[in-house]
Scaffold this motif. Structure first.
Motif, PDB file in Angstrom:
ATOM      1  N   UNK A 369      31.735  97.749  -2.350  1.00  0.00           N
ATOM      2  CA  UNK A 369      31.579  99.154  -2.732  1.00  0.00           C
ATOM      3  C   UNK A 369      30.452  99.807  -1.937  1.00  0.00           C
ATOM      4  N   UNK A 370      29.418  99.038  -1.686  1.00  0.00           N
ATOM      5  CA  UNK A 370      28.293  99.543  -0.901  1.00  0.00           C
ATOM      6  C   UNK A 370      28.739  99.894   0.527  1.00  0.00           C
ATOM      7  N   UNK A 371      29.507  98.987   1.146  1.00  0.00           N
ATOM      8  CA  UNK A 371      30.006  99.254   2.496  1.00  0.00           C
ATOM      9  C   UNK A 371      30.984 100.425   2.500  1.00  0.00           C
ATOM     10  N   UNK A 372      31.824 100.482   1.466  1.00  0.00           N
ATOM     11  CA  UNK A 372      32.805 101.554   1.373  1.00  0.00           C
ATOM     12  C   UNK A 372      32.113 102.907   1.250  1.00  0.00           C
ATOM     13  N   UNK A 373      31.051 102.952   0.450  1.00  0.00           N
ATOM     14  CA  UNK A 373      30.300 104.198   0.288  1.00  0.00           C
ATOM     15  C   UNK A 373      29.724 104.653   1.619  1.00  0.00           C
ATOM     16  N   UNK A 374      29.116 103.727   2.334  1.00  0.00           N
ATOM     17  CA  UNK A 374      28.483 104.080   3.597  1.00  0.00           C
ATOM     18  C   UNK A 374      29.505 104.550   4.629  1.00  0.00           C
ATOM     19  N   UNK A 390      23.139 104.568  -6.404  1.00  0.00           N
ATOM     20  CA  UNK A 390      23.374 104.678  -7.850  1.00  0.00           C
ATOM     21  C   UNK A 390      24.840 104.426  -8.142  1.00  0.00           C
ATOM     22  N   UNK A 391      25.171 104.246  -9.415  1.00  0.00           N
ATOM     23  CA  UNK A 391      26.566 104.031  -9.798  1.00  0.00           C
ATOM     24  C   UNK A 391      27.400 105.276  -9.528  1.00  0.00           C
ATOM     25  N   UNK A 392      26.801 106.451  -9.691  1.00  0.00           N
ATOM     26  CA  UNK A 392      27.548 107.667  -9.400  1.00  0.00           C
ATOM     27  C   UNK A 392      27.911 107.729  -7.915  1.00  0.00           C
TER      28      UNK A 392
END
Length: 406
Positions: A369-374, A390-392
């Motif tokens: 999820x961290x990589x996807x966000x970036x 953050x979770x949001x």
């Protein structure tokens, strides 16, 4: 054309097979969802990230502190040199040092602009560049350092590394800057080889090689596994880490980097695959960090990378110990830009670790999820100028997308 197309797709097919195997084996080490990161055929085919030269003429973000805190005069730099260089062990660029080494290794004076052979004047130029680096004036330090040949590449490239990792807003710019560091450092590998075993010059060689390895390691750590495999990042990084330690066994950052490499491999493919395929071992991580901390216990990055390594190897099992290393890093009083930014990032990383601990059972899911966000937002998550994750942010990346660059 048809032959080239077949070759391309055959390569992509082999990468896919290899990646599936890595993911399947990694599942033995983590209970996470093994769904693949999305990558395009174009991304898999690309061996190096294209660098847009505009990033070096555009305005750079400023450090989030007063540069005057770490702006030293010539005598202060001389007096503090050993402490400021406790991590890299780069020798002070005195006129005497350069006059001797430049005669032994002519490549060291190649590329120096507007120099008439006066070593005293050259010493002042080098000290001025290092002053810029220590203070955090990274853009100017890069520009002036690149005018001073191989020795000038060290403050120049480490300035670029610090900016890319901690101050660039965009992930895309961070990657381009890191790729450029790797490209520039690699250009010196052949000419530096003759000096690798000379203890007077080994720190210069080791620091250039460390800059190269650190740059591609920072790209690899946030890239999808298929890209890591296709670009052969793991082999390049691991081999470079071993080389740097062999060249400069007294360099604390070299030991910490070697430890971080093995921990990073376990992070991406798990302990079993990391050990069987790449020779990554927990004993190497523990022993190398132990060596680094014995050589220099008060370097923030060594402490926070040890924290990361504990999480990468053991997930939540050693979480309290990992947090204690992050807190140690946060308490170190910095005396120059690199330590200051490392301390700031330690705080930000601590917030991420707590986010993971409180909201995720699966480390791999958190990482994905961290990589996807970036990737979705083009935000650089290691920047100390932006808010902690953050979770949001993870649940609604579309709300945090940066506008396209003009």
């Amino acid at each position: 054309m048809a032959s080239h197309s077949k070759s391309l797709w055959r390569s992509l097919f082999l990468v896919a097979l290899c990646t599936v195997s890595l993911q399947a084996l990694a599942a033995r080490d983590d209970e996470a969802d093994d769904e693949m990161d999305e990558v395009t055929p174009e991304e898999l085919q690309m061996q190096e990230i294209p660098v847009d030269e505009r990033i070096f003429v555009e305005a750079w973000n400023e450090v989030p502190y007063k540069k005057s805190y770490f702006t030293y005069n010539d005598q202060q730099i001389r007096d503090k040199w050993d402490y400021l260089m406790r991590g890299l062990k780069v020798p002070y660029p005195s006129a005497d040092y350069m006059s001797v080494q430049f005669e032994k290794y002519p490549f060291m004076k190649e590329g120096i602009e507007n120099w008439d052979g006066d070593y005293k004047e050259l010493e002042k130029r080098f000290v001025a560049v290092w002053r810029l680096f220590f203070a955090g004036d990274f853009k100017k330090a890069r520009e002036e350092g690149l005018k001073l040949g191989p020795m000038g590449e060290i403050p120049a490239l480490f300035s670029q590394l610090m900016y890319a990792i901690y101050l660039a807003e965009r992930q895309s710019i961070k990657y381009m800057m890191l790729q450029d560091v790797a490209n520039r450092a690699q250009d010196y590998f052949d000419v530096m080889k003759e000096a690798e075993e000379d203890p007077e010059v080994a720190p210069i060689v080791a620091s250039v090689k460390l800059g190269y390895a650190y740059a591609i390691a920072r790209i690899a750590e946030e890239s999808p596994v298929p890209i890591v495999v296709a670009r052969r990042y793991i082999g390049k990084i691991k081999n470079s880490a071993e080389e740097v330690v062999a060249i400069m066994p007294d360099q604390p950052l070299a030991h910490a980097f070697r430890a971080g490499v093995d921990a990073g491999i376990m992070r991406r493919v798990g302990k079993f695959t990391g050990r069987m395929t790449y020779g990554a071992r927990t004993t190497t991580v523990e022993e190398s960090f132990d060596d680094a901390l014995k050589l220099a216990p008060d370097i923030p990055i060594v402490n926070y990378e040890y924290a990361n390594a504990l999480i990468y190897m053991n997930r939540k099992r050693d979480l309290n110990e990992a947090i204690s290393y992050l807190e140690t890093a946060m308490k170190i009083r910095p005396e120059f830009s690199m330590d200051a930014l490392d301390v700031m990032y330690s705080y930000k990383r601590l917030q991420e670790v707590r986010l993971y601990a409180l909201n995720f059972r699966s480390f791999r899911k958190f990482e994905k999820l961290r990589r996807k966000f970036s990737k979705k937002t083009d935000r650089n998550l290691t920047s100390v100028l932006s808010d902690p994750l953050s979770m949001d942010m993870l649940n609604n990346p579309e709300n945090y997308v940066l506008p396209e660059r003009k």
